[in-house]
Scaffold this motif. Structure first.
Motif, mmCIF file in Angstrom:
data_model
loop_
_atom_site.group_PDB
_atom_site.id
_atom_site.type_symbol
_atom_site.label_atom_id
_atom_site.label_comp_id
_atom_site.label_asym_id
_atom_site.label_seq_id
_atom_site.Cartn_x
_atom_site.Cartn_y
_atom_site.Cartn_z
ATOM 1 N N UNK A 90 3.401 -1.476 3.172
ATOM 2 C CA UNK A 90 3.171 -0.794 4.434
ATOM 3 C C UNK A 90 2.054 0.217 4.263
ATOM 4 N N UNK A 91 1.419 0.566 5.398
ATOM 5 C CA UNK A 91 0.421 1.635 5.427
ATOM 6 C C UNK A 91 0.894 2.663 6.441
ATOM 7 N N UNK A 92 0.865 3.925 6.028
ATOM 8 C CA UNK A 92 1.241 5.033 6.901
ATOM 9 C C UNK A 92 0.027 5.940 7.062
ATOM 10 N N UNK A 93 -0.200 6.439 8.270
ATOM 11 C CA UNK A 93 -1.345 7.304 8.536
ATOM 12 C C UNK A 93 -0.834 8.627 9.101
ATOM 13 N N UNK A 94 -1.252 9.727 8.461
ATOM 14 C CA UNK A 94 -0.837 11.063 8.871
ATOM 15 C C UNK A 94 -2.062 11.881 9.257
ATOM 16 N N UNK A 95 -1.902 12.772 10.203
ATOM 17 C CA UNK A 95 -2.955 13.741 10.500
ATOM 18 C C UNK A 95 -2.924 14.820 9.427
ATOM 19 N N UNK A 96 -4.114 15.209 8.955
ATOM 20 C CA UNK A 96 -4.238 16.303 7.993
ATOM 21 C C UNK A 96 -4.728 17.533 8.735
#
Length: 112
Positions: A90-96
């Motif tokens: 899986x790929x997870x994308x978070x705001x930094x």
């Protein structure tokens, strides 16, 4: 800025690393992790005794990128890590919110 975190199979790490490096990604964090999803684990035999392994070994890659590079990084990881078999990951994308380079004190995209 985005943090792209991908959980992939061990043997795909070098292929993913090379593809990201070739695309200009300058750094990443690699962590050995264990977990399960739809794959649910598997049975192993040790000294004639069968037992269930519920958490499978995987690799987690974390890459901090500017917003405009996130989609490209996601595409690269997807293409390099895909086998077509269950358990690809899986790929997870978070705001930094912020990134700070400890050595120089640089902040934001300059610190990536």
């Amino acid at each position: 800025m985005k943090m792209v975190a991908a959980v992939i199979k061990h043997y795909k790490l070098e292929e993913v690393r090379k593809a990201l490096t070739d695309a200009g990604v300058q750094g990443m964090t690699v962590i050995e992790v264990k977990g399960f999803g739809r794959q649910k684990g598997h049975l192993e035999v040790y000294r004639g005794i069968e037992y269930e392994v519920k958490f499978l070994p995987k690799i987690k890659i974390e890459v901090a990128v500017p917003d405009d590079k996130a989609e490209e990084v996601i595409r690269i990881i997807t293409e390099a890590a895909r086998t077509g078999e269950i358990g690809d990951g899986k790929i997870f994308v978070y705001d930094l919110k912020e990134v700070v380079r400890i050595r120089t004190g640089e902040k934001g995209e300059a610190a990536i």
